[in-house]
Write a protein that holds these residues in place. Sequence first.
Motif, PDB file in Angstrom:
ATOM      1  N   LYS A   8       0.845  -1.183   0.000  1.00 25.48           N
ATOM      2  CA  LYS A   8       0.000   0.000   0.000  1.00 25.48           C
ATOM      3  C   LYS A   8       0.886   1.241   0.000  1.00 25.48           C
ATOM      4  CE  LYS A   8      -3.832  -2.259   2.264  1.00 25.48           C
ATOM      5  NZ  LYS A   8      -4.685  -2.352   3.446  1.00 25.48           N
ATOM      6  N   VAL A   9       0.319   2.337  -0.515  1.00 18.94           N
ATOM      7  CA  VAL A   9       1.018   3.613  -0.567  1.00 18.94           C
ATOM      8  C   VAL A   9       0.537   4.469   0.593  1.00 18.94           C
ATOM      9  CG1 VAL A   9       1.479   5.658  -1.970  1.00 18.94           C
ATOM     10  CG2 VAL A   9       1.128   3.437  -3.077  1.00 18.94           C
ATOM     11  N   ASP A  10       1.480   5.055   1.336  1.00 17.31           N
ATOM     12  CA  ASP A  10       1.135   5.947   2.440  1.00 17.31           C
ATOM     13  C   ASP A  10       0.874   7.352   1.894  1.00 17.31           C
ATOM     14  OD1 ASP A  10       0.589   6.511   5.093  1.00 17.31           O
ATOM     15  OD2 ASP A  10       2.484   5.725   5.821  1.00 17.31           O
ATOM     16  N   ASP A  12       2.434  10.015   2.123  1.00 19.09           N
ATOM     17  CA  ASP A  12       3.611  10.715   1.596  1.00 19.09           C
ATOM     18  C   ASP A  12       4.140  10.090   0.305  1.00 19.09           C
ATOM     19  OD1 ASP A  12       4.759   8.388   2.541  1.00 19.09           O
ATOM     20  OD2 ASP A  12       6.157   9.385   3.906  1.00 19.09           O
ATOM     21  N   LYS A  14       5.172   7.008  -0.140  1.00 17.40           N
ATOM     22  CA  LYS A  14       6.126   5.922   0.109  1.00 17.40           C
ATOM     23  C   LYS A  14       5.371   4.691   0.602  1.00 17.40           C
ATOM     24  CE  LYS A  14       9.863   9.069   1.097  1.00 17.40           C
ATOM     25  NZ  LYS A  14      10.909   9.484   2.024  1.00 17.40           N
ATOM     26  N   ARG A  16       3.652   1.983   2.842  1.00 17.71           N
ATOM     27  CA  ARG A  16       3.075   2.028   4.187  1.00 17.71           C
ATOM     28  C   ARG A  16       3.792   1.012   5.074  1.00 17.71           C
ATOM     29  NH1 ARG A  16      -3.126   1.707   4.422  1.00 17.71           N
ATOM     30  NH2 ARG A  16      -2.778   3.734   3.491  1.00 17.71           N
ATOM     31  N   GLY A  18       3.944  -1.266   8.441  1.00 17.53           N
ATOM     32  CA  GLY A  18       2.971  -1.864   9.347  1.00 17.53           C
ATOM     33  C   GLY A  18       3.179  -3.348   9.492  1.00 17.53           C
ATOM     34  N   ALA A  23       2.023  -4.380   3.643  1.00 20.22           N
ATOM     35  CA  ALA A  23       2.723  -3.271   4.277  1.00 20.22           C
ATOM     36  C   ALA A  23       4.207  -3.621   4.353  1.00 20.22           C
ATOM     37  CB  ALA A  23       2.170  -3.009   5.676  1.00 20.22           C
ATOM     38  N   ARG A 118      12.479   1.978   3.963  1.00 19.95           N
ATOM     39  CA  ARG A 118      11.351   2.644   3.299  1.00 19.95           C
ATOM     40  C   ARG A 118      11.769   3.590   2.176  1.00 19.95           C
ATOM     41  NH1 ARG A 118       7.578   7.145   4.976  1.00 19.95           N
ATOM     42  NH2 ARG A 118       5.543   6.448   4.248  1.00 19.95           N
TER      43      ARG A 118
END
Length: 130
Positions: A8-10, A12, A14, A16, A18, A23, A118
């Motif tokens: 997944k994309v956060d 910002d 970048k 995600r 988790g 993630a 990341r």
Amino acid sequence: MRLFRLMKVDADGKPRVGDRAMALGVRPADPTNPAKRSDVLAATDTEPVRPFEGGLSCYADPADIALAAKQLQLWSIDERDVPPELLVRLTGPGSHHHIEPGDEMPLAEFQQLLADTRDFWQPELQGGQP
């Protein structure tokens, strides 16, 4: 070698971080639900994770990844950008690899080492879209 993973994309832009599927991190074991899928044997931050006992799944060949989910991004990282405390190991079938702890360490330390990568993950084109 480049390694590929759907994540997944956060907010910002970048990956995600988790401890859930898709993630940048591993899913701990759930002692209350042994049938629940996990990536490592440890269940808590202080329990140890070890080489050859699981890790972050990725692939050397992006063709081995099903790219169906629209809310996910295909990311890649150069193996040279993986910290020396971590181990990249072919686990098969095909080009499936794990990024694992290089030595025994607490789960929290392993998760932090993964999170520290990341900035090295780069978005890949999927159907002409990054």
